[in-house]
Scaffold this motif. Structure first.
Motif, short mmCIF file in Angstrom:
data_model
loop_
_atom_site.label_atom_id
_atom_site.label_comp_id
_atom_site.label_asym_id
_atom_site.label_seq_id
_atom_site.Cartn_x
_atom_site.Cartn_y
_atom_site.Cartn_z
N UNK A 8 0.86 -1.17 0.00
CA UNK A 8 0.00 0.00 0.00
C UNK A 8 0.91 1.23 0.00
N UNK A 9 0.87 1.98 -1.11
CA UNK A 9 1.69 3.19 -1.24
C UNK A 9 0.76 4.38 -1.12
N UNK A 13 -1.30 7.79 6.60
CA UNK A 13 -1.28 6.62 7.49
C UNK A 13 -2.70 6.09 7.68
N UNK A 14 -3.69 7.00 7.71
CA UNK A 14 -5.09 6.61 7.88
C UNK A 14 -5.51 5.66 6.75
N UNK A 15 -5.19 6.02 5.51
CA UNK A 15 -5.56 5.18 4.36
C UNK A 15 -4.82 3.84 4.43
N UNK A 16 -3.52 3.87 4.75
CA UNK A 16 -2.76 2.61 4.84
C UNK A 16 -3.37 1.69 5.88
N UNK A 17 -3.71 2.24 7.05
CA UNK A 17 -4.33 1.43 8.10
C UNK A 17 -5.72 0.95 7.70
N UNK A 18 -6.48 1.83 7.04
CA UNK A 18 -7.83 1.47 6.61
C UNK A 18 -7.78 0.29 5.64
N UNK A 19 -6.86 0.35 4.67
CA UNK A 19 -6.73 -0.76 3.70
C UNK A 19 -6.35 -2.04 4.45
N UNK A 27 -3.71 -14.98 4.75
CA UNK A 27 -2.30 -15.07 4.37
C UNK A 27 -1.79 -13.82 3.68
N UNK A 28 -2.00 -12.66 4.28
CA UNK A 28 -1.54 -11.41 3.69
C UNK A 28 -0.46 -10.78 4.56
N UNK A 29 0.57 -10.32 3.90
CA UNK A 29 1.55 -9.49 4.57
C UNK A 29 1.39 -8.11 3.93
N UNK A 30 0.95 -7.14 4.71
CA UNK A 30 0.74 -5.79 4.17
C UNK A 30 2.02 -4.99 4.36
N UNK A 109 -15.42 1.85 0.49
CA UNK A 109 -15.88 0.87 1.47
C UNK A 109 -15.16 -0.45 1.23
N UNK A 110 -15.25 -1.36 2.18
CA UNK A 110 -14.57 -2.65 2.08
C UNK A 110 -15.01 -3.42 0.84
#
Length: 187
Positions: A8-9, A13-19, A27-30, A109-110
């Motif tokens: 996530x680029x 920080x809010x958007x990165x955390x939201x994603x 099995x995701x490494x963000x 939204x999700x």
């Protein structure tokens, strides 16, 4: 160890955390990057399975990161979701329809995020038009060097020529996309 890396680029920080929070647990490494340069370095080092790229970034814009991805065939196959709060800024640089990546408008939204990821994964598998065969490097005409300065100048000029050729190739590709878009609209 997570089997899928999602980068996530985004400078927020809010958007990165939201994603991160919206992604299904599993099995995701963000991986995160807060600007374009950090993002491009992470892409090259980590080879993520998916890239979520904000279009407006400090230091190196999302548009510039996108162009770098398009120049490298091995990076083009990574599913890409472009994010922006203003679609018109994206379409100003990249005409619709978006053939090989997905776009999602902020805020989202999700459900929209999951659909964008699925679409980006499908689009990444589409065959890309054959690009012109890579051009052989421009042969440097090297006059007999009288000192190291002229050799360095020639090398610098040759690098400029290569960069300009890459930009010309990108512009040709964009022109072809624009023509395809216009033809579709005229039908």
């Amino acid at each position: 160890m997570a089997s899928h890396k999602i980068l996530v680029i985004d400078d927020s920080r809010v958007i990165r955390n939201m994603v991160r929070d919206m992604l299904p647990k599993g099995n995701f490494q963000v991986l995160e990057a807060k600007d374009g340069i950090e993002g491009l370095n992470t892409i090259q080092q980590e080879r993520p399975n998916l890239i979520m790229l904000d279009f407006l970034l400090p230091r190196m814009s999302g548009w510039e990161v996108f162009q770098q991805i398009q120049v490298h065939n091995e990076l083009q196959s990574i599913p890409l979701v472009l994010m922006s709060g203003r679609r018109e800024e994206v379409t100003e640089k990249i005409p619709e329809p978006f053939e090989f990546f997905e776009f999602i408008e902020k805020p989202f939204e999700q459900k929209e995020l999951i659909e964008a990821i699925k679409s980006a994964m499908a689009k990444a598998r589409l065959p890309r038009p054959q690009q012109a065969a890579p051009r052989p490097p421009v042969a440097a005409v090297t006059p007999p060097a009288t000192d190291d300065t002229s050799v360095a100048e020639i090398a610098a000029l040759n690098q400029k020529v290569e960069r300009m050729q890459a930009e010309i190739d990108m512009l040709k590709k964009q022109m072809a996309q624009l023509l395809t878009f216009i033809k579709q609209k005229l039908k």
